[in-house]
Design an enzyme around this catalytic site. Structure first.
Site, short mmCIF file in Angstrom:
data_model
loop_
_atom_site.label_atom_id
_atom_site.label_comp_id
_atom_site.label_asym_id
_atom_site.label_seq_id
_atom_site.Cartn_x
_atom_site.Cartn_y
_atom_site.Cartn_z
N ARG A 156 2.55 0.98 14.48
CA ARG A 156 1.24 0.58 14.66
C ARG A 156 0.77 -0.80 15.00
NH1 ARG A 156 0.70 2.38 8.78
NH2 ARG A 156 -1.60 1.61 9.00
N ARG A 198 1.01 -1.25 0.07
CA ARG A 198 0.04 -0.11 0.12
C ARG A 198 0.77 1.15 -0.11
NH1 ARG A 198 -4.67 0.78 4.62
NH2 ARG A 198 -2.72 1.64 5.85
N ARG A 255 0.84 6.57 1.65
CA ARG A 255 0.22 7.09 2.87
C ARG A 255 1.32 7.51 3.96
NH1 ARG A 255 -4.76 4.09 5.96
NH2 ARG A 255 -3.58 4.38 7.88
#
Ligand code: AMP
Length: 188
Positions: free
Chosen positions: A141, A124, A130
């Site tokens: 995370r 991603r 991002r």
């Protein structure tokens, strides 16, 4: 119908949450998306939240609860994606729904192992860029998920309220499992 979808970062909550909300004709409420909108707009809330997000940490409960509270009891129903992420947020959700006399109809957990999650998040990062999809932040995370969000799963699990589905494989197959979880047997 009010549905919570849980899962670690990269489990596919966003993709599947949008599909589910469209299929059921209810809204999709994703705290991560709401926060990114605030950051992009340069709002006070966005400035406050952005520093936590960039580190891979959770945004403080009072900020999150303040942002989402009024939406929790709106409309015919919703798919909650990325909320609640702490026990305090789970209590706030319980209180808001109880206060309005509304049930939480389903809680669904997407199970995906950590190796697969890291692979997906790195992909991603390459595709979407991002700012919190860097290798360091991804690891942070994951740790934050295990420390602060996994207890929420136990909380719903103890109340017999969680339906676990396999979050691996083709997104269409995951979606079929999700629909079955939502339309199948009601939780005890
Ligand atoms: P997400 O798009 O759900 O992966 O969220 C991206 C980031 O937004 C998270 O890593 C947190 O920094 C923040 N965030 C989103 N939802 C919450 C929440 N419910 N509680 C605290 N922080 C959140």
């Amino acid at each position: 119908m009010r549905i919570v979808i849980f899962g670690p970062p990269g489990a596919g909550k966003g993709t599947q949450g949008v599909r589910l909300a469209n299929a059921l004709n209810i809204s999709h409420l994703a705290t991560g998306d709401m926060l990114r909108t605030e950051v992009a707009a340069g709002s006070e809330l966005g400035k406050q939240a952005g520093q936590f997000m960039d580190r891979g940490d959770l945004v403080p409960d009072d900020v999150i609860i303040g942002m989402i509270q009024s939406h929790l009891t709106e409309g015919e129903g919703m798919v909650l994606d990325g909320f609640p992420r702490t026990l305090a947020q789970a209590s706030a959700l319980d209180e808001a729904l109880a206060g309005a006399g509304l049930p939480l109809d389903r809680s669904v957990y997407f199970k995906v192992d950590r190796k697969e999650l890291v692979k997906r998040l790195l992909n991603r990062a390459a595709e979407q860029g991002r700012s919190d999809d860097t290798p360091e932040t991804i690891n942070r995370r994951m740790d934050v998920y295990e420390e602060q969000t996994a207890p929420v799963l136990e909380y719903y699990g103890a109340a017999g309220k969680i339906i676990e589905i396999d979050g691996t494989g083709h997104p269409d197959d995951v979606f079929q499992r999700l629909l079955f979880a939502v339309n199948g047997e009601p939780e005890a």
